[in-house]
Design an enzyme around this catalytic site. Sequence first.
Site, PDB file in Angstrom:
ATOM      1  N   CYS A   1       0.818  -1.226   0.000  1.00  0.00           N
ATOM      2  CA  CYS A   1       0.000   0.000   0.000  1.00  0.00           C
ATOM      3  C   CYS A   1       0.855   1.282   0.000  1.00  0.00           C
ATOM      4  CB  CYS A   1      -0.949   0.000   1.192  1.00  0.00           C
ATOM      5  SG  CYS A   1      -0.221  -0.606   2.713  1.00  0.00           S
TER       6      CYS A   1
ATOM      7  N   HIS B   1      -2.912   6.362   4.429  1.00  0.00           N
ATOM      8  CA  HIS B   1      -1.479   6.473   4.711  1.00  0.00           C
ATOM      9  C   HIS B   1      -1.004   7.850   4.229  1.00  0.00           C
ATOM     10  CE1 HIS B   1      -1.469   2.355   5.726  1.00  0.00           C
ATOM     11  NE2 HIS B   1      -0.771   1.838   4.741  1.00  0.00           N
TER      12      HIS B   1
END
Length: 343
Positions: free
Chosen positions: A131, A250
């Site tokens: 990710c 994130h």
Amino acid sequence: MRNYKVAVAGSTGAVGREMLKMLERLDFPVGEIRLLASSRSAGKKPTFKGREITVEELSPEWIVNNDLDMVIMSAGGSISEKYAPLFRDKKIYVIDNSSAWRMDKDVPLVVPEINSATLSKDKYIIANPNCSTIQMVHALAPLHRKAVIKRIIAVTFQAVSGAGQKAISELEKESRQIVESGFAEKKLSNKDFSPFPRQIAFNCIPQIDVFMENAFTKEEMKMVNETKKILDPSIELSVTCVRVPVFRGHSEAVNIEFSNDISADEARKLLEKEPGIKVIDDTASLKYPTAIDADGELETFVGRIRKDESRPNSLWMWIVSDNLLKGAALNAVQIAQKLIEII
Ligand code: A2P
């Protein structure tokens, strides 16, 4: 256009549930959907396009007895190691979200905006990158094409959902415990903060995954090795990955040194033209992206683009994306979309 028989393995997990939503949201041509998980979840009935679908247990027998065009897997590395070859041997395409196959030289590691040309009809296992890697390379690829990246230094601020459903529940539980104590109890005494190595509520943990011999973590080395494989093996990079008490999204502070000069304005203009990138960068009016802005969104967001005044040909930027979407489920479904163009 034909419809495809698709299975989602790990369909009850944090990423798997988003995969179902992405197949719906991107209107992927699904003829038949099968949902797979462990025996713990067999019999559950999540909905897909308004219909309840019964979760089945993934097993070697299931693979022998069922036909599919493709399976999108998000059930963890050891499950992928075991099952992906069984699907491949039946010529069923596997888009795998674990790290099990990413560095295999025969397995394409794909961010569709960058390297969908590495997909091919005869490569049945396709890896979805980590990710943190996906959002970083997505934002850096157009700049690399223009000014050639020499070196990257990055620090990540990673949401707990990247570590799965148990990790989401742990942050909820710890946060509730502290809030309910009226903040009297700020340092929890739990010996075992599983699945984290320390308390995650109101804390930052500079360890994601295990430590390697070189004192970097496995997550940090994933970012290094995957970025080289996707963008360019000659790029040098060094990363610190930090888990933060954020549920979704994130964030990354990234310093990039280029071979050629590139101004912050040029970078901004290139990024504004890039599919899937949204630039939010106006410090005069305090505009920059945060994890909360990215939650549930499909784009990779970029802000705080500025010259690094300490070094020539260098920029800083701030990259944010929903780790469960572009960082996982969305990228996997975008790979599936590219795959059906060539099979
Ligand atoms: P289950 O719900 O049966 O445990 P997360 O990343 O949120 O932890 O989710 C992991 C996903 O992988 C879940 O859907 C989980 O199913 C699935 N999974 C875990 N172990 C297995 C297994 N042995 N076989 C198939 N699926 C598994």
